[in-house]
Scaffold this motif. Structure first.
Motif, PDB file in Angstrom:
ATOM      1  N   UNK A   1      69.095  13.025  10.077  1.00 42.46           N
ATOM      2  CA  UNK A   1      70.498  12.798  10.427  1.00 42.46           C
ATOM      3  C   UNK A   1      70.422  12.921  12.046  1.00 42.46           C
ATOM      4  N   UNK A   2      71.219  12.050  12.572  1.00 46.44           N
ATOM      5  CA  UNK A   2      71.724  12.044  13.945  1.00 46.44           C
ATOM      6  C   UNK A   2      72.952  13.098  14.116  1.00 46.44           C
ATOM      7  N   UNK A   3      72.712  13.996  15.205  1.00 48.89           N
ATOM      8  CA  UNK A   3      74.042  14.727  15.173  1.00 48.89           C
ATOM      9  C   UNK A   3      74.256  14.627  16.702  1.00 48.89           C
ATOM     10  N   UNK A   4      75.424  14.028  16.939  1.00 44.44           N
ATOM     11  CA  UNK A   4      75.943  13.748  18.555  1.00 44.44           C
ATOM     12  C   UNK A   4      77.062  14.689  18.730  1.00 44.44           C
TER      13      UNK A   4
ATOM     14  N   UNK B   1      66.825  18.340   4.826  1.00 48.68           N
ATOM     15  CA  UNK B   1      67.136  17.465   5.814  1.00 48.68           C
ATOM     16  C   UNK B   1      66.861  17.866   7.476  1.00 48.68           C
ATOM     17  N   UNK B   2      66.355  16.784   7.949  1.00 50.33           N
ATOM     18  CA  UNK B   2      65.833  16.967   9.410  1.00 50.33           C
ATOM     19  C   UNK B   2      66.895  16.426  10.317  1.00 50.33           C
ATOM     20  N   UNK B   3      67.112  17.017  11.533  1.00 48.72           N
ATOM     21  CA  UNK B   3      68.173  16.588  12.590  1.00 48.72           C
ATOM     22  C   UNK B   3      67.328  16.116  13.960  1.00 48.72           C
ATOM     23  N   UNK B   4      68.025  15.174  14.512  1.00 49.45           N
ATOM     24  CA  UNK B   4      67.780  14.809  15.887  1.00 49.45           C
ATOM     25  C   UNK B   4      69.116  14.820  16.470  1.00 49.45           C
ATOM     26  N   UNK B   5      69.043  15.511  17.838  1.00 47.21           N
ATOM     27  CA  UNK B   5      70.270  15.969  18.146  1.00 47.21           C
ATOM     28  C   UNK B   5      70.332  14.993  19.751  1.00 47.21           C
ATOM     29  N   UNK B   6      71.817  14.553  19.818  1.00 49.56           N
ATOM     30  CA  UNK B   6      72.120  14.024  21.291  1.00 49.56           C
ATOM     31  C   UNK B   6      73.194  14.386  21.771  1.00 49.56           C
ATOM     32  N   UNK B   7      73.210  14.535  23.152  1.00 47.81           N
ATOM     33  CA  UNK B   7      74.629  15.118  23.444  1.00 47.81           C
ATOM     34  C   UNK B   7      75.396  14.210  24.209  1.00 47.81           C
TER      35      UNK B   7
ATOM     36  N   UNK C   1      72.785   6.038  21.430  1.00 47.67           N
ATOM     37  CA  UNK C   1      72.451   4.518  21.369  1.00 47.67           C
ATOM     38  C   UNK C   1      71.000   4.314  21.624  1.00 47.67           C
ATOM     39  N   UNK C   2      70.612   4.903  22.638  1.00 49.47           N
ATOM     40  CA  UNK C   2      69.066   4.986  23.023  1.00 49.47           C
ATOM     41  C   UNK C   2      68.135   5.313  21.848  1.00 49.47           C
ATOM     42  N   UNK C   3      68.459   6.265  21.099  1.00 49.77           N
ATOM     43  CA  UNK C   3      67.829   6.939  19.748  1.00 49.77           C
ATOM     44  C   UNK C   3      68.111   6.258  18.848  1.00 49.77           C
ATOM     45  N   UNK C   4      69.193   5.368  18.489  1.00 58.44           N
ATOM     46  CA  UNK C   4      69.419   4.204  17.501  1.00 58.44           C
ATOM     47  C   UNK C   4      68.717   3.148  17.705  1.00 58.44           C
ATOM     48  N   UNK C   5      68.416   2.716  19.080  1.00 57.14           N
ATOM     49  CA  UNK C   5      67.658   1.692  19.304  1.00 57.14           C
ATOM     50  C   UNK C   5      66.423   1.727  18.625  1.00 57.14           C
ATOM     51  N   UNK C   6      65.560   3.060  18.665  1.00 58.24           N
ATOM     52  CA  UNK C   6      64.345   3.211  18.359  1.00 58.24           C
ATOM     53  C   UNK C   6      63.975   3.676  16.884  1.00 58.24           C
ATOM     54  N   UNK C   7      65.085   4.127  16.379  1.00 62.43           N
ATOM     55  CA  UNK C   7      64.991   4.956  14.973  1.00 62.43           C
ATOM     56  C   UNK C   7      65.971   4.545  14.211  1.00 62.43           C
ATOM     57  N   UNK C   8      65.940   4.449  12.668  1.00 59.92           N
ATOM     58  CA  UNK C   8      66.940   4.351  11.740  1.00 59.92           C
ATOM     59  C   UNK C   8      67.251   5.841  11.396  1.00 59.92           C
TER      60      UNK C   8
ATOM     61  N   UNK D   1      83.713   9.778  20.076  1.00 56.04           N
ATOM     62  CA  UNK D   1      83.082   9.626  18.716  1.00 56.04           C
ATOM     63  C   UNK D   1      83.482   8.135  18.309  1.00 56.04           C
ATOM     64  N   UNK D   2      84.600   7.624  18.517  1.00 56.44           N
ATOM     65  CA  UNK D   2      84.900   6.081  18.222  1.00 56.44           C
ATOM     66  C   UNK D   2      84.546   5.312  19.023  1.00 56.44           C
ATOM     67  N   UNK D   3      84.219   5.628  20.253  1.00 51.67           N
ATOM     68  CA  UNK D   3      83.348   4.646  21.178  1.00 51.67           C
ATOM     69  C   UNK D   3      82.144   4.432  20.628  1.00 51.67           C
ATOM     70  N   UNK D   4      81.274   5.268  20.197  1.00 48.11           N
ATOM     71  CA  UNK D   4      79.947   4.948  19.401  1.00 48.11           C
ATOM     72  C   UNK D   4      80.213   4.341  18.125  1.00 48.11           C
ATOM     73  N   UNK D   5      81.030   4.587  17.305  1.00 48.44           N
ATOM     74  CA  UNK D   5      81.177   4.413  15.856  1.00 48.44           C
ATOM     75  C   UNK D   5      81.575   2.612  16.117  1.00 48.44           C
ATOM     76  N   UNK D   6      82.299   2.328  17.111  1.00 50.84           N
ATOM     77  CA  UNK D   6      82.717   0.927  17.135  1.00 50.84           C
ATOM     78  C   UNK D   6      81.727   0.169  17.794  1.00 50.84           C
ATOM     79  N   UNK D   7      80.933   0.804  18.786  1.00 49.60           N
ATOM     80  CA  UNK D   7      79.618  -0.118  19.132  1.00 49.60           C
ATOM     81  C   UNK D   7      78.658  -0.209  18.331  1.00 49.60           C
ATOM     82  N   UNK D   8      78.509   0.781  17.355  1.00 48.18           N
ATOM     83  CA  UNK D   8      77.516   0.642  16.227  1.00 48.18           C
ATOM     84  C   UNK D   8      77.830  -0.244  15.349  1.00 48.18           C
ATOM     85  N   UNK D   9      79.266  -0.337  14.899  1.00 46.47           N
ATOM     86  CA  UNK D   9      79.840  -1.367  13.771  1.00 46.47           C
ATOM     87  C   UNK D   9      79.867  -2.830  14.463  1.00 46.47           C
ATOM     88  N   UNK D  10      80.327  -2.982  15.679  1.00 42.74           N
ATOM     89  CA  UNK D  10      80.119  -4.096  16.258  1.00 42.74           C
ATOM     90  C   UNK D  10      78.699  -5.044  16.336  1.00 42.74           C
TER      91      UNK D  10
END
Length: 230
Positions: free
Chosen positions: A114-117, A136-142, A148-155, A172-181
């Protein structure tokens, strides 16, 4: 509660759940709200964890998840918190784990990342521990950009995000909108300060599977996403 009573309660609890390490914050809360929570912990003797045929390891994971989720649920008492409401929240957290966790869930969780931002990850320690207890394993981003950088390298299997990260009050919505788009449909949960129905509806309109400020509901969202239920 005197020292002898405190020792007896904590020893009885750890023997009951079969774990040797209990989150320190829960001990602090136990002292602060001792009358009602002591009753809750003694009442756990009557609490039936579902799946009595679990192997010892699965039971331990379930107990550790329950401990951490109880801690997350009562670790931030506000001005309106009473001993009774703290105990009620603790009971609810323990019941959520008992209802949601079984051998199949643990097997799925043990393979999940899980990615936790959140710009303040220290605020979510016990929430993470409740899920880490299941494997469950976690990767943290602040920040959004780091995420977005982590998501470009890992699912990832699930993404959890807070809402405001300076200077963006709707990060939160900025990140979500960029992912969905971009076509990324990873299950996304907003974990922020509001649990208002209108904010839940807005989160879903952006493509999140849910939005909450409650540790128990977050726990349920993540497990539901891992098991294909949204």
């Amino acid at each position: 509660m005197n020292v002898d009573e405190f020792v007896k309660v904590t020893e009885a609890l750890t023997k009951l759940l079969g774990v040797s390490i209990w989150p320190v914050v829960l001990v602090v809360v136990l002292v602060k709200f001792s009358p009602a929570l002591k009753e809750f912990f003694y009442g756990l003797g009557e609490f039936s964890f579902k799946g009595g045929g679990f192997e010892a390891t699965a039971k331990r994971k379930q107990a550790e998840a329950s401990a951490a989720l109880v801690a997350a649920s009562v670790a931030r008492p506000d001005a309106e918190t009473t001993p009774e409401s703290a105990a009620r929240n603790a009971r609810e957290a323990a019941a959520v784990v008992a209802d949601a966790v079984n051998a199949r869930v643990i097997r799925r969780a043990s393979a999940a990342t899980v990615l936790w931002v959140d710009d303040r990850p220290e605020n979510n320690i016990f929430e993470r521990q409740s899920l880490e207890a299941l494997g469950i394993s976690f990767v943290l981003a602040t920040s959004t950009e780091e995420a977005l950088k982590l998501l470009s390298k890992q699912q990832f299997d699930v993404i959890i995000s807070d809402m405001g990260r300076p200077p963006d009050s709707r990060a939160g919505y900025t990140l979500l909108d960029r992912l969905r788009s971009s076509g990324n449909q990873t299950p996304f949960v907003i974990y922020a300060g509001s649990n208002a129905p209108e904010h839940k509806a807005e989160a879903r309109s952006h493509g999140a599977i849910g939005s909450t400020n409650r540790a128990t509901e977050l726990f349920e969202y993540v497990l539901a996403a891992l098991n294909g239920r949204r």
